[in-house]
Write an enzyme that holds these catalytic residues in place. Structure first.
Site, mmCIF file in Angstrom:
data_model
loop_
_atom_site.group_PDB
_atom_site.id
_atom_site.type_symbol
_atom_site.label_atom_id
_atom_site.label_comp_id
_atom_site.label_asym_id
_atom_site.label_seq_id
_atom_site.Cartn_x
_atom_site.Cartn_y
_atom_site.Cartn_z
ATOM 1 N N ASP A 63 38.821 11.187 23.610
ATOM 2 C CA ASP A 63 37.737 10.689 23.968
ATOM 3 C C ASP A 63 37.886 9.279 24.045
ATOM 4 O O ASP A 63 38.954 8.529 23.485
ATOM 5 C CB ASP A 63 36.817 10.659 22.472
ATOM 6 N N LEU A 64 37.290 8.699 24.948
ATOM 7 C CA LEU A 64 37.511 7.170 25.597
ATOM 8 C C LEU A 64 37.060 6.145 24.425
ATOM 9 O O LEU A 64 35.747 6.277 24.075
ATOM 10 C CB LEU A 64 36.928 6.913 26.917
ATOM 11 N N ASP A 95 32.464 11.464 28.000
ATOM 12 C CA ASP A 95 33.752 10.768 28.094
ATOM 13 C C ASP A 95 34.679 11.707 27.070
ATOM 14 O O ASP A 95 35.890 11.175 26.692
ATOM 15 C CB ASP A 95 33.890 9.277 27.902
#
Length: 544
Positions: free
Chosen positions: A415-416, A458
């Site tokens: 996950d960004l 994301d």
């Protein structure tokens, strides 16, 4: 004319089938040989690695036991000889692999020993004492010198030992003496049996060797070869540190399919450099392939003869309407506006001509449509990465392959960090371009036989092919590389963007009892632990 055509058909059928049989035999033989090489070779390499690990683990355990024993107060000055003798005898009783254990003063005199063997003898010239004064010493396999005549030997064969010795230090740090032990090399036979017995039930003719780094001497193996030198080629490959396999050709002898591994130690035990070699004669390994090739050749010859007769009988009867279709097809290829004719003589030919008309009209557009639909169904529109459906399809094949190869799958759930801020500050167009660049970077960090999938937003999932021995270490290396690469600045439309990456990881094993859905869930939970722990890091799910 008709007779010549029939002869041509029958001859052509026979020749084509013979050629196809030869080609099929060659292709299947090669592919089968490669498959057998990989399957058996990988199995032999894995067994060699396991045996190497067991040997090093055993030596690490024994040296640790001697070191722990040396720390007891009984060995402090003044030495209580009776208590020391009791401790040594108890160690031998609990672990019979300790053939002899003795406590030596700092001059090399044996003060106490198991069964009082060598007690009162000075062995200061022996390496077990001289090296033991310097620190923990583990000596390679050697023949007994002083003990050969003193220890019981029902088998009558030459006794061999592995030495372990540690310095005994006083409370002031001075060296009071050396605690030395001789381990019977027969314990290696137990390790060999635990590995080789199940292997021999599956593979015939398997031989196991343990080779010393000193003089390339065979320490363990067939009795006729023990004490002799092993050829250098396979040892050089083994001592490179990799566990793998080769096809080995001994001079003027049979070839072998050989798996190898190198004992580079365990924990703080550096290892003695033993190489484990497990091999099977190639003739036995590839016997099934040779049988298959012979079967294909014999079947092909019989089939060629049968089809030659059938072709001769049917050629004249079938050739005329087929000739009409062929001539019409030639006109079509030249651009003429004609249709493939139908025939009333044979129903099958009529169906064929109708099918060919439909095929010509629909093949191109149908193929294009199917290709487009398949691609759209399995890929993310924005990044071009595989989507969840493609991930499920990949896992079905990856799990089967991992079970066959005895390897593991490591799940990285990504996950960004900071993506929402970029999206809110610069807009969705910049955010989409950022996701596309992230996709490129993730693909750059993985291998061709692995997958990077976008689940949405994301969030990404990466499935890694990892070994059975150290999957977490391998996965952590890749995850660290990913985090470093994601943290690099990204220039999009003149904007210098920065995002981070949090990773949750879990390992799926063939015998772990959990399916891939559960493993993915564990990786997702680990991701949230990374998020709560400060982000931009990797966390392994403890339950995995």
């Amino acid at each position: 004319m008709s007779l010549n055509l029939r002869t041509l058909f029958s001859t052509a059928f026979a020749v084509i089938i013979i050629l196809l049989t030869a080609l099929l035999s060659y292709v299947i033989g090669n592919r089968s040989t490669q498959s057998v090489e990989v399957s058996i070779g990988s199995s032999l390499a894995e067994e060699a690695y396991q045996m190497s690990e067991k040997l090093d683990h055993f030596m690490w355990s024994r040296s640790g036991e001697v070191e722990v024993l040396s720390k007891l107060d009984a060995f402090q000055e003044p030495v209580d000889a009776s208590e020391v003798s009791g401790l040594l005898d108890q160690l031998k009783k609990s672990l019979p692999v300790f053939t002899w254990v003795g406590f030596l003063d700092n001059k090399g005199n044996v003060l106490s020993s198991t069964d009082h063997i060598l007690q009162g003898t000075n062995i200061s010239q022996r390496p077990v004492f001289q090296e033991g004064l310097k620190g923990t010493f583990i000596g390679d396999v050697h023949d007994a010198v002083l003990l050969s005549k003193l220890l019981p030997n029902p088998s009558g064969e030459a006794l061999q030992f592995v030495d372990v010795s540690v310095p005994v230090t006083g409370k002031q740090g001075q060296i009071n003496g050396v605690l030395a032990a001789h381990l019977s090399w027969e314990w290696s036979r137990e390790v060999e049996a635990s590995i080789v017995t199940p292997l021999k039930e599956r593979l015939k003719g398997v031989e196991v060797f343990v080779v010393s780094r000193k003089d390339d001497t065979i320490l363990l193996g067939p009795k006729a070869l023990v004490g002799k030198r092993m050829p250098n080629e396979v040892l050089q490959k083994a001592r490179s540190g990799n566990s793998s396999w080769i096809i080995e050709q001994e001079q003027n002898q049979d070839s072998y399919l050989t798996g190898y591994a190198y004992g580079d130690g365990y924990m703080n035990y550096p290892g003695l450099g033993w190489s484990v070699i497990i091999r099977q004669p190639a003739e036995i390994a590839f016997a099934s392939v040779h049988q298959l090739e012979r079967f294909i050749l014999i079947s092909g010859l019989i089939t060629a003869a049968v089809f030659a007769i059938i072709g001769w009988l049917l050629a004249g009867w079938i050739s005329r309407p087929l000739g009409d279709i062929t001539r019409t097809a030639d006109l079509l290829s030249s651009g003429a506006d004609v249709e493939i004719p139908s025939s009333t003589r044979f129903k099958d030919v009529a169906i064929l001509s109708e099918s060919l008309r439909n095929l010509v009209n629909n093949l191109t557009k149908t193929e294009s449509k199917l290709s487009y639909m398949s691609d759209m169904a399995l890929h993310d529109k924005l990044t071009g990465l595989p989507n969840r459906a493609a991930l499920d399809e990949f896992l079905a094949h990856a799990v089967s392959k991992a079970k066959q190869n005895r390897t593991t799958l490591s799940f990285l759930y990504l996950d960004l960090d900071g993506f929402k801020k970029v999206n809110d500050t610069f807009g969705h167009a910049i955010g989409d371009a950022l996701l596309q660049e992230i996709a490129f970077r993730l693909m750059d960090c993985t291998r061709d036989n692995e997958i990077v999938a976008r689940l949405g937003g994301d969030e990404f999932v990466i499935i890694l092919n990892t070994s059975a021995g150290k999957p977490m270490q391998e996965a952590e290396i890749v995850a660290s590389r990913i985090i470093s690469k994601i943290n690099l600045p990204i220039m999009i439309r003149g904007e210098d963007l920065h995002v981070g990456c949090s990773v949750g990881a879990a390992v799926w094993t063939p015998d772990g009892g959990s399916d891939t859905i559960e493993t993915l869930r564990l990786a997702d939970e680990a991701l949230y632990i990374s998020k709560r722990s400060g982000k931009n890091r990797i966390t392994f799910e403890a339950a995995s």
